[in-house]
Design a protein around this motif. Structure first.
Motif, PDB file in Angstrom:
ATOM      1  N   GLU A   1       0.829  -1.209   0.000  1.00 29.81           N
ATOM      2  CA  GLU A   1       0.000   0.000   0.000  1.00 29.81           C
ATOM      3  C   GLU A   1       0.863   1.257   0.000  1.00 29.81           C
ATOM      4  O   GLU A   1       2.007   1.251   0.466  1.00 29.81           O
ATOM      5  CB  GLU A   1      -0.897   0.051   1.243  1.00 29.81           C
ATOM      6  N   SER A   2       0.262   2.334  -0.482  1.00 34.03           N
ATOM      7  CA  SER A   2       0.886   3.648  -0.402  1.00 34.03           C
ATOM      8  C   SER A   2      -0.216   4.699  -0.457  1.00 34.03           C
ATOM      9  O   SER A   2      -1.366   4.389  -0.786  1.00 34.03           O
ATOM     10  CB  SER A   2       1.887   3.857  -1.549  1.00 34.03           C
ATOM     11  N   GLY A   3       0.154   5.934  -0.114  1.00 35.05           N
ATOM     12  CA  GLY A   3      -0.786   7.032  -0.256  1.00 35.05           C
ATOM     13  C   GLY A   3      -1.410   7.537   1.029  1.00 35.05           C
ATOM     14  O   GLY A   3      -2.169   8.508   1.005  1.00 35.05           O
ATOM     15  N   GLY A   4      -1.119   6.898   2.145  1.00 35.86           N
ATOM     16  CA  GLY A   4      -1.667   7.385   3.398  1.00 35.86           C
ATOM     17  C   GLY A   4      -1.044   8.717   3.790  1.00 35.86           C
ATOM     18  O   GLY A   4      -0.084   9.186   3.179  1.00 35.86           O
ATOM     19  N   GLY A   5      -1.609   9.332   4.810  1.00 39.25           N
ATOM     20  CA  GLY A   5      -1.081  10.599   5.292  1.00 39.25           C
ATOM     21  C   GLY A   5      -2.059  11.279   6.222  1.00 39.25           C
ATOM     22  O   GLY A   5      -3.014  10.658   6.706  1.00 39.25           O
ATOM     23  N   SER A   6      -1.802  12.551   6.456  1.00 45.50           N
ATOM     24  CA  SER A   6      -2.647  13.348   7.340  1.00 45.50           C
ATOM     25  C   SER A   6      -3.432  14.362   6.530  1.00 45.50           C
ATOM     26  O   SER A   6      -2.893  14.981   5.617  1.00 45.50           O
ATOM     27  CB  SER A   6      -1.790  14.061   8.380  1.00 45.50           C
ATOM     28  N   VAL A   7      -4.692  14.527   6.876  1.00 45.05           N
ATOM     29  CA  VAL A   7      -5.561  15.443   6.144  1.00 45.05           C
ATOM     30  C   VAL A   7      -6.589  16.012   7.111  1.00 45.05           C
ATOM     31  O   VAL A   7      -6.917  15.384   8.127  1.00 45.05           O
ATOM     32  CB  VAL A   7      -6.241  14.705   4.969  1.00 45.05           C
ATOM     33  N   GLN A   8      -7.101  17.175   6.801  1.00 49.44           N
ATOM     34  CA  GLN A   8      -8.140  17.768   7.622  1.00 49.44           C
ATOM     35  C   GLN A   8      -9.501  17.204   7.228  1.00 49.44           C
ATOM     36  O   GLN A   8      -9.693  16.739   6.102  1.00 49.44           O
ATOM     37  CB  GLN A   8      -8.131  19.283   7.470  1.00 49.44           C
ATOM     38  N   ALA A   9     -10.411  17.265   8.159  1.00 58.82           N
ATOM     39  CA  ALA A   9     -11.770  16.789   7.902  1.00 58.82           C
ATOM     40  C   ALA A   9     -12.341  17.480   6.673  1.00 58.82           C
ATOM     41  O   ALA A   9     -12.153  18.679   6.466  1.00 58.82           O
ATOM     42  CB  ALA A   9     -12.650  17.046   9.115  1.00 58.82           C
ATOM     43  N   GLY A  10     -13.015  16.692   5.857  1.00 57.91           N
ATOM     44  CA  GLY A  10     -13.561  17.197   4.610  1.00 57.91           C
ATOM     45  C   GLY A  10     -12.643  17.015   3.418  1.00 57.91           C
ATOM     46  O   GLY A  10     -13.060  17.202   2.268  1.00 57.91           O
ATOM     47  N   GLY A  11     -11.404  16.664   3.696  1.00 59.06           N
ATOM     48  CA  GLY A  11     -10.431  16.494   2.629  1.00 59.06           C
ATOM     49  C   GLY A  11     -10.510  15.133   1.966  1.00 59.06           C
ATOM     50  O   GLY A  11     -11.381  14.313   2.291  1.00 59.06           O
ATOM     51  N   SER A  12      -9.581  14.897   1.052  1.00 53.71           N
ATOM     52  CA  SER A  12      -9.563  13.664   0.272  1.00 53.71           C
ATOM     53  C   SER A  12      -8.167  13.059   0.249  1.00 53.71           C
ATOM     54  O   SER A  12      -7.167  13.774   0.376  1.00 53.71           O
ATOM     55  CB  SER A  12      -9.999  13.935  -1.169  1.00 53.71           C
TER      56      SER A  12
ATOM     57  N   TRP B   1      -2.420  -9.979   2.845  1.00 56.53           N
ATOM     58  CA  TRP B   1      -2.521  -8.644   3.423  1.00 56.53           C
ATOM     59  C   TRP B   1      -1.272  -7.835   3.125  1.00 56.53           C
ATOM     60  O   TRP B   1      -0.158  -8.365   3.111  1.00 56.53           O
ATOM     61  CB  TRP B   1      -2.702  -8.736   4.935  1.00 56.53           C
ATOM     62  N   GLY B   2      -1.461  -6.547   2.920  1.00 52.93           N
ATOM     63  CA  GLY B   2      -0.341  -5.633   2.845  1.00 52.93           C
ATOM     64  C   GLY B   2       0.085  -5.224   4.241  1.00 52.93           C
ATOM     65  O   GLY B   2      -0.485  -5.652   5.246  1.00 52.93           O
ATOM     66  N   GLN B   3       1.079  -4.360   4.308  1.00 46.03           N
ATOM     67  CA  GLN B   3       1.624  -3.950   5.597  1.00 46.03           C
ATOM     68  C   GLN B   3       0.848  -2.801   6.219  1.00 46.03           C
ATOM     69  O   GLN B   3       1.024  -2.500   7.395  1.00 46.03           O
ATOM     70  CB  GLN B   3       3.098  -3.561   5.440  1.00 46.03           C
ATOM     71  N   GLY B   4       0.007  -2.161   5.431  1.00 45.76           N
ATOM     72  CA  GLY B   4      -0.829  -1.084   5.941  1.00 45.76           C
ATOM     73  C   GLY B   4      -0.254   0.289   5.674  1.00 45.76           C
ATOM     74  O   GLY B   4       0.963   0.465   5.544  1.00 45.76           O
ATOM     75  N   THR B   5      -1.135   1.264   5.597  1.00 45.44           N
ATOM     76  CA  THR B   5      -0.738   2.659   5.451  1.00 45.44           C
ATOM     77  C   THR B   5      -1.651   3.503   6.338  1.00 45.44           C
ATOM     78  O   THR B   5      -2.860   3.302   6.369  1.00 45.44           O
ATOM     79  CB  THR B   5      -0.799   3.112   3.975  1.00 45.44           C
ATOM     80  N   GLN B   6      -1.059   4.410   7.084  1.00 41.06           N
ATOM     81  CA  GLN B   6      -1.805   5.169   8.090  1.00 41.06           C
ATOM     82  C   GLN B   6      -2.528   6.354   7.470  1.00 41.06           C
ATOM     83  O   GLN B   6      -1.947   7.111   6.685  1.00 41.06           O
ATOM     84  CB  GLN B   6      -0.858   5.662   9.191  1.00 41.06           C
ATOM     85  N   VAL B   7      -3.784   6.509   7.838  1.00 38.99           N
ATOM     86  CA  VAL B   7      -4.577   7.682   7.471  1.00 38.99           C
ATOM     87  C   VAL B   7      -5.014   8.371   8.750  1.00 38.99           C
ATOM     88  O   VAL B   7      -5.610   7.747   9.630  1.00 38.99           O
ATOM     89  CB  VAL B   7      -5.805   7.289   6.626  1.00 38.99           C
ATOM     90  N   THR B   8      -4.708   9.656   8.857  1.00 34.35           N
ATOM     91  CA  THR B   8      -5.078  10.430  10.030  1.00 34.35           C
ATOM     92  C   THR B   8      -5.875  11.645   9.587  1.00 34.35           C
ATOM     93  O   THR B   8      -5.417  12.422   8.749  1.00 34.35           O
ATOM     94  CB  THR B   8      -3.833  10.879  10.811  1.00 34.35           C
ATOM     95  N   VAL B   9      -7.075  11.780  10.131  1.00 37.11           N
ATOM     96  CA  VAL B   9      -7.956  12.894   9.779  1.00 37.11           C
ATOM     97  C   VAL B   9      -8.163  13.755  11.012  1.00 37.11           C
ATOM     98  O   VAL B   9      -8.649  13.274  12.038  1.00 37.11           O
ATOM     99  CB  VAL B   9      -9.301  12.387   9.245  1.00 37.11           C
TER     100      VAL B   9
END
Length: 122
Positions: free
Chosen positions: A6-17, A112-120
């Motif tokens: 996996e890739s593409g995780g990250g931090s974003v504000q509410a309402g974001g994509s 399973w992949g290793q995972g990617t973190q998403v923080t909102v």
């Protein structure tokens, strides 16, 4: 064997994509379902979206239906999860997974992949 990254995780504000990607390799033709799961701290792993590969039929968990879209690029063996209108409760580790049957029963998902973190944040 199927390998998932996996890739593409990250931090974003509410309402974001955000868009997550999952690069698949190995015996892809042996699996009939590709999907995304997530696990928040202290909670059980939850099925987010799945795609039945023979027909491209998709199904979503109730909490993300209408906001998330699962898709794939067959030529590149890549699975995507487009996440719109993100909410703080979407914060979790997101996993790409593959299985031979297509449902949200955890025991039916084999690879399973290793995972990617998403923080909102709110």
């Amino acid at each position: 064997q199927v390998q998932l990254v996996e890739s593409g995780g990250g931090s974003v504000q509410a309402g974001g994509s955000l868009t997550l990607s999952c690069a698949a390799s190995g015996s892809i033709d042996a699996v009939y379902c590709l999907g995304w799961w997530r696990q928040a701290k202290g909670k059980q792993r939850e099925g987010v979206a799945r795609l039945y590969t023979p027909t491209e039929y998709t199904h979503y968990g109730n909490s993300v239906n209408g906001r998330f879209t699962i898709s794939r690029d067959k030529s590149k063996n890549t699975l995507f999860l487009q996440m719109n209108d993100l909410k703080p409760e979407d914060t979790a580790m997101y996993y790409c997974a593959a299985g031979r049957t297509c449902d949200f029963l955890l025991e039916n998902w084999i690879y399973w992949g290793q995972g990617t973190q998403v923080t909102v944040s709110s």
